[in-house]
Design an enzyme around this catalytic site. Structure first.
Site, mmCIF file in Angstrom:
data_model
loop_
_atom_site.group_PDB
_atom_site.id
_atom_site.type_symbol
_atom_site.label_atom_id
_atom_site.label_comp_id
_atom_site.label_asym_id
_atom_site.label_seq_id
_atom_site.Cartn_x
_atom_site.Cartn_y
_atom_site.Cartn_z
ATOM 1 N N PHE A 37 20.767 9.673 48.396
ATOM 2 C CA PHE A 37 20.201 10.870 49.481
ATOM 3 C C PHE A 37 19.799 10.366 50.337
ATOM 4 O O PHE A 37 18.956 9.265 50.372
ATOM 5 C CB PHE A 37 19.226 11.798 48.392
ATOM 6 C CG PHE A 37 18.756 12.923 49.088
ATOM 7 C CD1 PHE A 37 19.412 13.806 48.872
ATOM 8 C CD2 PHE A 37 17.533 13.001 49.719
ATOM 9 C CE1 PHE A 37 19.270 15.324 49.769
ATOM 10 C CE2 PHE A 37 17.124 14.282 50.380
ATOM 11 C CZ PHE A 37 18.073 15.315 50.433
ATOM 12 N N ASP B 202 15.046 6.846 41.279
ATOM 13 C CA ASP B 202 14.667 8.378 41.951
ATOM 14 C C ASP B 202 15.273 9.295 40.900
ATOM 15 O O ASP B 202 16.393 9.349 40.521
ATOM 16 C CB ASP B 202 15.401 8.377 43.141
ATOM 17 C CG ASP B 202 14.740 9.956 43.760
ATOM 18 O OD1 ASP B 202 14.713 10.672 43.002
ATOM 19 O OD2 ASP B 202 14.893 9.774 45.189
ATOM 20 N N TYR C 248 10.848 20.465 42.485
ATOM 21 C CA TYR C 248 11.457 21.956 42.852
ATOM 22 C C TYR C 248 12.819 22.172 42.388
ATOM 23 O O TYR C 248 13.503 23.158 42.598
ATOM 24 C CB TYR C 248 11.598 22.410 44.239
ATOM 25 C CG TYR C 248 12.019 21.284 45.270
ATOM 26 C CD1 TYR C 248 13.429 21.004 45.437
ATOM 27 C CD2 TYR C 248 11.208 20.344 46.127
ATOM 28 C CE1 TYR C 248 13.726 20.143 46.516
ATOM 29 C CE2 TYR C 248 11.484 19.552 46.894
ATOM 30 C CZ TYR C 248 12.741 19.335 47.100
ATOM 31 O OH TYR C 248 13.152 18.279 48.057
ATOM 32 N N LYS C 249 13.487 20.847 41.848
ATOM 33 C CA LYS C 249 14.820 21.268 41.134
ATOM 34 C C LYS C 249 14.751 21.708 39.833
ATOM 35 O O LYS C 249 14.488 22.673 39.502
ATOM 36 C CB LYS C 249 15.583 19.927 41.512
ATOM 37 C CG LYS C 249 15.818 19.543 42.866
ATOM 38 C CD LYS C 249 16.265 18.177 43.239
ATOM 39 C CE LYS C 249 16.433 17.975 44.958
ATOM 40 N NZ LYS C 249 16.431 16.710 45.224
ATOM 41 N N ARG D 9 29.360 22.154 45.099
ATOM 42 C CA ARG D 9 28.548 21.580 44.061
ATOM 43 C C ARG D 9 27.844 22.710 43.186
ATOM 44 O O ARG D 9 27.461 23.798 43.679
ATOM 45 C CB ARG D 9 27.236 20.939 44.844
ATOM 46 C CG ARG D 9 26.512 20.039 43.845
ATOM 47 C CD ARG D 9 25.632 19.237 44.817
ATOM 48 N NE ARG D 9 24.413 19.887 45.373
ATOM 49 C CZ ARG D 9 23.226 19.373 45.840
ATOM 50 N NH1 ARG D 9 23.111 18.169 45.519
ATOM 51 N NH2 ARG D 9 22.706 20.168 46.360
HETATM 52 C C1 LIG Z 1 16.015 16.187 46.626
HETATM 53 C C2 LIG Z 1 16.029 14.729 46.874
HETATM 54 C C3 LIG Z 1 14.961 14.065 47.444
HETATM 55 C C4 LIG Z 1 14.019 15.087 48.155
HETATM 56 O O1 LIG Z 1 13.024 14.698 48.861
HETATM 57 P P1 LIG Z 1 11.886 15.546 49.542
HETATM 58 O O2 LIG Z 1 10.955 14.781 50.106
HETATM 59 O O3 LIG Z 1 11.286 16.550 48.449
HETATM 60 O O4 LIG Z 1 12.460 16.195 50.678
HETATM 61 C C5 LIG Z 1 14.641 13.024 47.404
HETATM 62 N N1 LIG Z 1 15.618 12.159 47.217
HETATM 63 C C6 LIG Z 1 16.724 12.673 46.212
HETATM 64 C C7 LIG Z 1 17.554 11.628 45.332
HETATM 65 C C8 LIG Z 1 16.863 13.751 46.059
HETATM 66 O O5 LIG Z 1 17.813 14.264 45.448
#
Ligand SMILES: *Cc1c(COP(=O)(O)O)cnc(C)c1O
Length: 436
Positions: A133, A203, A228-229, A395
């Site tokens: 990401f 992560d 939030y996921k 997705r």
């Molecule tokens: C969703 C996600 C994030 C989100 O980061 P925010 O700081 O909440 O914007 C970070 N890393 C990964 C791998 C994600 O899937």
């Protein structure tokens, strides 16, 4: 039309036999929606509005500042952290809920770099995946600049063994890839990195609440994750951070704010970090957001009496297998291809599809047409220059707390109809919004 081996009736029967089916009642799902995007924003739990309302009117509105003590606001980051710890194989007191995933990555990657510099001086690379990401890569890029290190990106997991060399300081991976759903074997990869003398940061954005995670058992070094996921904490919910006890008291994390201090209310001019994970708190916690996050985490913990994450995973695998089987049986001749690993053990709780030529460019519009029908997935753009290797992705996340087998069947049928009728070609589905 091809005839499917699995019928809708089979799916309905599977739902009726599902021991987890009652967990869906915890959620305020809008009628007529098949929500396959819990990997991006989890569904609103019914308890959240009531709880946040009570925090606003009673704790804040009536009790005002007393609530830091009387409503235990001060303990909320640790209390929610302890609940998340149960989902990721950490002990009580090892996880804190705070800030965003990006910020928490900044903290742990800084700590990892400092530990590597102390224990293994001369190692100057951080390794991650090009498909990670982007925020993770951007944070690493910034820290590399600060520390004179190099970010090395691998293009496939096959390149991982060669990247575990004598120059590697920190391996930074997302356990479940946000685009493809590929799931790393956390235990094996951690052991290999340790054998190479490096630290590992995981992560868990697409793992926490989605797949069983055992940070302690895997002997990981640091982890962060998203609220939030799959944890259903609400848009922009606080994230979480974990450091192995062998590391947690080494160095301050760089965002040394007053609530990570050992005695914040002594207001001393110098910084003394609190013992343990508390030092990973920076400033005043977002109480409203933490209250909502706690309700979200509780929806996942509600599965504990029914077998917990292992049972959720079993259902998630069954849902994704069913989706893949139906999508291939019913939609392959319409150009649908599987873009996630076929092997369930290598897959998180999502399935990604791509579209074969000449539908290479149709992904966005197909998702828009599905959303108009109430089937909510999302679209992640590929590499326009190399669509054969990095295709546009459709997705679909499968949150076993609220998705059933009939939902899977219906989603595939909608996809089939959208493609078979060329409905996706309508102009209204081809206008790009800023969030895809
Ligand atoms: C969703 C996600 C994030 C989100 O980061 P925010 O700081 O909440 O914007 C970070 N890393 C990964 C791998 C994600 O899937």
């Amino acid at each position: 039309m091809t005839t499917s081996k699995t019928t809708r009736q089979d799916c309905v029967a599977q739902d009726q036999a599902d021991p987890l089916r009652g967990l869906k009642d915890q959620f305020a799902l809008p009628p007529g929606v098949i929500y396959l995007d819990g990997n991006s924003l989890g569904v609103l739990p019914k308890a959240t509005a009531t709880r946040v309302q009570a925090v606003i009117t009673q704790e804040w509105g009536t009790d005002l500042i007393k609530s830091w003590n009387t409503a235990h606001w001060m303990e909320l980051p640790a209390r929610v952290g302890d609940k998340i710890a149960r989902l990721v194989g950490a002990a009580p007191g090892e996880v804190i809920a705070a800030d965003s995933t990006s910020l928490n990555l900044y903290k742990v990657l800084s700590a990892g770099i400092r530990i590597a510099q102390a224990d293994a001086p001369g190692r100057t690379t951080i390794v991650s995946e090009r498909s990670n990401f982007p925020t993770d890569l951007y944070i690493a890029e910034s820290l590399c600049q600060q520390h004179g290190m190099t970010l090395r990106l691998i293009d496939s997991v096959d390149e991982l063994p060669a990247a575990l060399d004598a120059d590697l300081a920190v391996l930074m991976l997302t356990q479940v890839n946000y685009r493809t759903g590929y799931q790393h074997d956390m235990t094996a990869v951690t052991a290999a990195a340790h054998a190479a003398g490096a630290l590992v940061i995981w992560d868990l954005a697409h793992s926490a609440g989605a797949v069983p995670v055992d940070l302690t058992g895997a002997n990981a070094d640091f982890a962060i994750g998203c609220g939030y996921k799959y944890l259903n904490g609400g848009p922009g919910a606080p994230a979480f951070v974990w450091a192995h006890p062998r590391h947690v008291n080494r160095f301050w994390q760089p965002l040394s704010g007053w609530l990570g201090h050992s005695a914040p209310f002594q207001f001393t001019p110098d910084y003394q970090p609190a013992a343990g994970i508390t030092r990973y708190i920076c400033g005043t916690p977002a109480i409203l957001a933490l209250a909502a996050l706690e309700c979200g985490v509780d929806t996942v913990l509600a599965a504990e009496p029914l077998g917990g994450m292992a049972a959720l995973r079993q259902k998630s695998v069954a849902l994704t297998e069913c989706f893949i089987e139906l999508a291939e049986e019913r939609c392959a001749e319409l150009g649908v291809r599987l873009a996630s690993p076929r092997e369930a053990a290598q897959r998180g709780s999502q399935v990604c599809l791509s579209l074969a030529a000449p539908l290479h460019e149709a992904g966005y519009a197909v998702i828009q047409a599905l959303i108009a029908r109430g089937v909510i997935g999302d679209f992640r753009a590929g590499d326009p220059a190399r669509l054969d290797e990095v295709p546009h992705i459709l997705r679909f996340g499968f949150t076993p707390l609220y998705i059933g087998f009939a939902d899977v069947w219906d989603a595939v049928e909608h996809l089939r109809q959208v493609l078979a009728s060329s409905e996706w070609k309508e102009a209204r589905f081809n206008q790009k919004a800023s969030v895809t």
